[in-house]
Design an enzyme around this catalytic site. Structure first.
Site, mmCIF file in Angstrom:
data_model
loop_
_atom_site.group_PDB
_atom_site.id
_atom_site.type_symbol
_atom_site.label_atom_id
_atom_site.label_comp_id
_atom_site.label_asym_id
_atom_site.label_seq_id
_atom_site.Cartn_x
_atom_site.Cartn_y
_atom_site.Cartn_z
ATOM 1 N N GLY A 258 0.799 -1.217 0.000
ATOM 2 C CA GLY A 258 0.000 0.000 0.000
ATOM 3 C C GLY A 258 0.834 1.270 0.000
ATOM 4 O O GLY A 258 1.851 1.373 -0.694
ATOM 5 N N ILE A 259 0.399 2.254 0.766
ATOM 6 C CA ILE A 259 1.072 3.544 0.817
ATOM 7 C C ILE A 259 2.510 3.399 1.284
ATOM 8 O O ILE A 259 3.423 4.023 0.738
ATOM 9 C CB ILE A 259 0.291 4.519 1.717
ATOM 10 C CG1 ILE A 259 -1.026 4.918 1.030
ATOM 11 C CG2 ILE A 259 1.116 5.764 2.028
ATOM 12 C CD1 ILE A 259 -1.975 5.716 1.906
ATOM 13 N N TYR B 95 -11.171 4.217 14.546
ATOM 14 C CA TYR B 95 -10.249 4.612 13.484
ATOM 15 C C TYR B 95 -10.194 6.129 13.370
ATOM 16 O O TYR B 95 -9.106 6.725 13.321
ATOM 17 C CB TYR B 95 -10.687 3.991 12.155
ATOM 18 C CG TYR B 95 -9.779 4.341 10.999
ATOM 19 C CD1 TYR B 95 -8.558 3.705 10.830
ATOM 20 C CD2 TYR B 95 -10.135 5.318 10.077
ATOM 21 C CE1 TYR B 95 -7.712 4.026 9.783
ATOM 22 C CE2 TYR B 95 -9.307 5.657 9.022
ATOM 23 C CZ TYR B 95 -8.090 5.005 8.878
ATOM 24 O OH TYR B 95 -7.261 5.331 7.838
ATOM 25 N N THR C 278 -6.072 1.359 -1.865
ATOM 26 C CA THR C 278 -5.020 0.486 -1.340
ATOM 27 C C THR C 278 -5.674 -0.775 -0.772
ATOM 28 O O THR C 278 -6.907 -0.845 -0.650
ATOM 29 C CB THR C 278 -4.238 1.193 -0.212
ATOM 30 O OG1 THR C 278 -5.113 1.360 0.929
ATOM 31 C CG2 THR C 278 -3.711 2.545 -0.661
#
Length: 270
Positions: free
Chosen positions: A17-18, A161, A198
């Protein structure tokens, strides 16, 4: 000239991902990169792909003094490189796959809440703690903390989150001010990705035609008309990590296709 020549960088959650996009960008720009993650197989494969300037170190960002912890990472960096110039605190989880839930404010499961906070909030706080120790030996150092658009707006279905990413945003400012107050050569900023496609989205998007329909639905609410990709975030991180941003500290940089400009700012999920 490469923008990160002679820089030593550590990236958390860098196996995919990132984090992987940032690692790839940094190596291309001349940095020596320490790729940390709990996913040994994926991280090792990425190191092999990136070549001799990429090094893997096993790290669970939520742990300070247990197995695969920050104290070990600090010792590794000191022994191998002597200092750290760039730290990217990228490791993060939504909690949807990692905890039982539920995650909404009325019914939240406290242990699920703590699971998310340990990685997303505690992990960044510990990263900054040990990063500062390692970066005081640098001529010009930068901490980049990966928050989220969800650190600026609420998410009804993912309260833990959102709260954890808000904590990242605020802690970045505290670190920036502290380092300036102490006259340390360390800057600290946060990056706020939004609607970046992602693997973190996989649990929410489904598969096949349903996935494509879900992506199209999300894109319809983005001013630029499409979801971003990991490299979009990597280039933003590159700017904040490089000496080009030498007079920039304590900011939040949004990478979201214009969402936080006002259109559909509050997401239903990450």
């Amino acid at each position: 000239m490469a923008r990160l020549n002679n820089k030593i960088a550590l990236i958390t959650g860098a196996a995919r991902g990132i984090g992987a996009a940032v690692a790839t960008c940094f190596v291309e720009q001349g940095a020596t990169v320490i790729i940390t993650d709990k996913n040994t197989e994926a991280a090792t494969q990425l190191c092999e792909k990136l070549g001799e300037n990429a090094h893997f170190h096993l790290l669970d960002v939520s742990q300070e003094s247990q197995e695969s912890h920050w104290q070990q990472a600090e010792a590794f960096v000191k022994a191998q490189f002597g200092r750290l110039d760039i730290l990217v605190n990228n490791a993060g989880i939504t909690g949807f796959l990692e905890a039982a839930g539920p995650h909404d404010p009325e019914h939240l499961d406290l242990e699920s809440w703590h699971t998310v906070q340990r990685t997303n909030s505690d992990g960044v706080a510990l990263g900054c703690k040990y990063g500062i120790r390692l970066m005081k030996a640098s001529a010009a150092a930068s901490i980049v903390n990966i928050s989220s658009r969800s650190g600026l707006v609420g998410i009804p279905a993912a309260a833990a989150y959102a709260a954890s990413k808000a904590a990242v945003r605020n802690h970045s400012k505290s670190v920036a001010l502290y380092c300036a107050q102490q006259n340390y050569p360390i800057r600290c900023n946060s990056v706020h990705p939004g609607a970046i496609l992602t693997p973190m989205w996989d649990a929410m998007l489904g598969e096949g035609a349903a996935r494509e329909a879900a992506i199209a639905g999300i894109a319809a609410d983005i001013p630029l008309g499409h979801m971003g990709n990991a490299s979009d975030v990597a280039y933003a991180v590159l700017y904040l990590a490089s000496d080009e941003s030498a007079y920039v500290t304590g900011i939040e940089l949004n990478v979201d296709g214009g969402i936080l400009a006002g259109s559909s700012a509050a997401p239903k999920s990450n």
